[in-house]
Design a protein around this motif. Structure first.
Motif, PDB file in Angstrom:
ATOM      1  N   VAL A  49       0.963  -1.161  -0.153  1.00 18.81           N
ATOM      2  CA  VAL A  49       0.100  -0.036   0.068  1.00 18.81           C
ATOM      3  C   VAL A  49       0.949   1.181  -0.031  1.00 18.81           C
ATOM      4  O   VAL A  49       2.210   1.075   0.449  1.00 18.81           O
ATOM      5  N   LEU A  50       0.216   2.316  -0.523  1.00 16.79           N
ATOM      6  CA  LEU A  50       1.058   3.615  -0.540  1.00 16.79           C
ATOM      7  C   LEU A  50       0.275   4.615   0.154  1.00 16.79           C
ATOM      8  O   LEU A  50      -1.086   4.830  -0.188  1.00 16.79           O
ATOM      9  N   LEU A  51       0.477   5.286   1.165  1.00 17.31           N
ATOM     10  CA  LEU A  51      -0.153   6.449   1.607  1.00 17.31           C
ATOM     11  C   LEU A  51       0.639   7.670   1.732  1.00 17.31           C
ATOM     12  O   LEU A  51       1.696   7.911   1.661  1.00 17.31           O
ATOM     13  N   THR A  52      -0.260   8.579   1.166  1.00 19.06           N
ATOM     14  CA  THR A  52       0.352  10.105   1.036  1.00 19.06           C
ATOM     15  C   THR A  52      -0.824  11.105   1.837  1.00 19.06           C
ATOM     16  O   THR A  52      -1.848  10.863   2.076  1.00 19.06           O
ATOM     17  N   GLY A  53      -0.217  12.195   1.675  1.00 23.54           N
ATOM     18  CA  GLY A  53      -1.284  13.353   2.209  1.00 23.54           C
ATOM     19  C   GLY A  53      -1.528  13.113   3.837  1.00 23.54           C
ATOM     20  O   GLY A  53      -1.058  12.710   4.627  1.00 23.54           O
ATOM     21  N   GLU A  54      -2.852  13.495   3.857  1.00 25.97           N
ATOM     22  CA  GLU A  54      -3.534  13.403   5.186  1.00 25.97           C
ATOM     23  C   GLU A  54      -3.503  11.659   5.882  1.00 25.97           C
ATOM     24  O   GLU A  54      -3.147  11.569   6.911  1.00 25.97           O
ATOM     25  N   ARG A  55      -3.468  10.806   5.040  1.00 25.43           N
ATOM     26  CA  ARG A  55      -3.496   9.394   5.253  1.00 25.43           C
ATOM     27  C   ARG A  55      -2.166   9.185   5.904  1.00 25.43           C
ATOM     28  O   ARG A  55      -1.838   8.371   6.943  1.00 25.43           O
ATOM     29  N   ALA A  56      -1.060   9.670   5.274  1.00 21.94           N
ATOM     30  CA  ALA A  56       0.330   9.322   5.821  1.00 21.94           C
ATOM     31  C   ALA A  56       0.477  10.376   7.182  1.00 21.94           C
ATOM     32  O   ALA A  56       0.971   9.717   8.152  1.00 21.94           O
ATOM     33  N   ARG A  57      -0.098  11.213   7.178  1.00 19.38           N
ATOM     34  CA  ARG A  57      -0.021  12.311   8.460  1.00 19.38           C
ATOM     35  C   ARG A  57      -0.671  11.419   9.669  1.00 19.38           C
ATOM     36  O   ARG A  57      -0.239  11.514  10.722  1.00 19.38           O
ATOM     37  N   VAL A  58      -1.714  10.652   9.377  1.00 21.07           N
ATOM     38  CA  VAL A  58      -2.571   9.998  10.272  1.00 21.07           C
ATOM     39  C   VAL A  58      -1.815   8.813  10.795  1.00 21.07           C
ATOM     40  O   VAL A  58      -1.661   8.901  12.180  1.00 21.07           O
ATOM     41  N   LEU A  59      -1.175   8.146   9.807  1.00 20.52           N
ATOM     42  CA  LEU A  59      -0.224   7.068  10.452  1.00 20.52           C
ATOM     43  C   LEU A  59       0.879   7.454  11.121  1.00 20.52           C
ATOM     44  O   LEU A  59       1.329   6.905  12.049  1.00 20.52           O
ATOM     45  N   MET A  60       1.352   8.597  10.903  1.00 14.51           N
ATOM     46  CA  MET A  60       2.676   9.100  11.419  1.00 14.51           C
ATOM     47  C   MET A  60       2.384   9.414  12.802  1.00 14.51           C
ATOM     48  O   MET A  60       3.177   9.633  13.999  1.00 14.51           O
ATOM     49  N   THR A  61       1.296  10.300  13.187  1.00 11.59           N
ATOM     50  CA  THR A  61       0.986  10.953  14.264  1.00 11.59           C
ATOM     51  C   THR A  61       0.013  10.266  15.219  1.00 11.59           C
ATOM     52  O   THR A  61       0.086  10.450  16.492  1.00 11.59           O
ATOM     53  N   ASN A  62      -0.503   8.986  14.855  1.00 13.54           N
ATOM     54  CA  ASN A  62      -1.488   8.231  15.543  1.00 13.54           C
ATOM     55  C   ASN A  62      -0.950   6.957  15.625  1.00 13.54           C
ATOM     56  O   ASN A  62      -1.092   5.971  14.903  1.00 13.54           O
ATOM     57  N   ASN A  63      -0.295   6.571  16.753  1.00  9.90           N
ATOM     58  CA  ASN A  63       0.412   5.347  16.601  1.00  9.90           C
ATOM     59  C   ASN A  63      -0.351   4.383  17.450  1.00  9.90           C
ATOM     60  O   ASN A  63      -0.189   4.147  18.858  1.00  9.90           O
ATOM     61  N   HIS A  64      -1.164   3.479  17.048  1.00 11.38           N
ATOM     62  CA  HIS A  64      -2.181   2.617  17.484  1.00 11.38           C
ATOM     63  C   HIS A  64      -1.464   1.283  17.658  1.00 11.38           C
ATOM     64  O   HIS A  64      -1.917   0.215  17.255  1.00 11.38           O
TER      65      HIS A  64
END
Length: 107
Positions: A49-64
């Motif tokens: 999968v490739l995450l860019t933009g808001e999806r990438a920021r969500v993954l970087m800032t929300n460590n679940h």
């Protein structure tokens, strides 16, 4: 017409890059099963999968994640290939965290 794909499983980040004009770009894999021993695409049930933009920021800032390190996610997006000889990947449109290793997140 684009193919929409829904994936659920464990998410493992393989590469994070900061690309001028795009920002943070994350390459990752979603594992349908928790075993990660075989290398074949179909045997492992692993999908790039490739995450860019808001999806990438969500993954970087929300460590679940828990101490074991991999979050369980549901990802939807478009099946994408750069050129005929390249491997397909899912261009993430939506990502939802469903818990660390399948355990519900506490409120």
């Amino acid at each position: 017409m684009a193919n929409t794909v829904f994936l659920s499983g464990l998410l493992q980040v393989t590469e994070v890059r900061d690309i001028p004009g795009l920002g943070i770009v994350i390459e990752a894999e979603v594992f349908e099963r928790e075993e990660r021993t075989s290398k074949a695409w179909d045997d492992r049930k692993v999908y790039p999968v490739l995450l860019t933009g808001e999806r990438a920021r969500v993954l970087m800032t929300n460590n679940h994640t828990d101490e074991r390190g991999l979050p369980r996610v549901v990802i939807s997006g478009r099946l994408f290939r750069l050129h005929r000889g390249a491997q397909c990947f899912v261009l993430c449109k939506n990502i939802q965290f469903t818990g660390a290793y399948g355990q519900p997140l506490s409120a």
